[in-house]
Design a protein around this motif. Sequence first.
Motif, short mmCIF file in Angstrom:
data_model
loop_
_atom_site.label_atom_id
_atom_site.label_comp_id
_atom_site.label_asym_id
_atom_site.label_seq_id
_atom_site.Cartn_x
_atom_site.Cartn_y
_atom_site.Cartn_z
N UNK A 106 -2.29 120.56 47.48
CA UNK A 106 -3.24 120.55 48.60
C UNK A 106 -3.23 121.91 49.30
N UNK A 107 -2.04 122.46 49.53
CA UNK A 107 -1.93 123.76 50.21
C UNK A 107 -2.63 124.86 49.41
N UNK A 108 -2.47 124.82 48.09
CA UNK A 108 -2.97 125.93 47.27
C UNK A 108 -4.42 125.75 46.81
N UNK A 109 -4.90 124.51 46.79
CA UNK A 109 -6.28 124.29 46.33
C UNK A 109 -7.21 123.85 47.45
N UNK A 231 -12.46 116.51 44.94
CA UNK A 231 -13.17 116.99 46.11
C UNK A 231 -14.66 116.96 45.89
N UNK A 232 -15.42 117.31 46.92
CA UNK A 232 -16.88 117.33 46.79
C UNK A 232 -17.31 118.31 45.70
N UNK A 242 -11.78 127.47 37.63
CA UNK A 242 -11.01 128.55 37.00
C UNK A 242 -9.78 128.92 37.83
N UNK A 243 -9.90 128.80 39.14
CA UNK A 243 -8.78 129.12 40.04
C UNK A 243 -7.79 127.96 40.11
N UNK A 244 -8.29 126.73 40.10
CA UNK A 244 -7.45 125.55 40.38
C UNK A 244 -6.65 125.11 39.15
N UNK A 245 -7.24 125.18 37.96
CA UNK A 245 -6.58 124.65 36.76
C UNK A 245 -5.21 125.27 36.52
N UNK A 246 -5.06 126.61 36.60
CA UNK A 246 -3.71 127.17 36.39
C UNK A 246 -2.69 126.65 37.42
#
Length: 267
Positions: A106-109, A231-232, A242-246
């Motif tokens: 949650x903090x990072x995404x 999320x929405x 692309x940012x969240x998957x890693x």
Amino acid sequence: MPPSHASTADSKPAGPSGGVQSLERAFDLLERMADAGGEVGLSELSASSGLPLPTIHRLMRTLVVCGYVRQQPNRRYALGPRLIRLGESASRLLGTWARPYLSRLVEETGETANMALLDGDEIVYVAQVPSKHSMRMFTEVGRRVLPHSTGVGKALLAHTPADEVRALLARTGMPAATEKTITTPEGFLDALEQVRRAGYAVDDNEQEIGVRCLAVSVPNSPTSAAISISGPAGRVTEAATERIVPILQQVAGELSDALASNGTNGG
């Protein structure tokens, strides 16, 4: 406590683990029973474990007395009802262990993070940490859904043999939660192939219109587990993916290590 006539080979420490060999063997047999679908004969257990029949018989008799195994009318052995209580407690504990990792997600995404397990033919959510956004997704812990319309379901089934996936879908049916839900076995198997290629699963408005979910399985989990963010659709875009998957993959690996350290030998 083992029967008084148990051999010293059964009760002596088993090598570097310092464990009691009869206990290690008993749990190994329970695992083998689970792998075989929950019901086996003594000869099958002997063949798969390499243990002699008298040893297996003695261990199984003790497990029957304790309620963790029961003997069927056909003389085969099945997992017993007392394991259900242990399993339910362990599932709750698994969710508790996962919460710090979900909080990091949650903090990072910025999005709601979930953990789900495959329980029989259904997905059950065992932990969630909500997003801090005012517009956020919420899934009740304990909620059960069918795998075909969820990202976690795809992540959990991605490496299951196709014939087993087809059998599961035949049992559950494939009702449409939205107009974007996959409703054919071929379509779902194609989606699982995409998960294998990409290394993550997507639920693109398939469970709820306006919601996108990204999910990965937890490697080497003691039970089939996956984590996800949801999320929405306006926030969980292709660029955000692309940012969240890693981040998802990294947290899944760290959670896997944490679960392993709570397992046998602390390894």
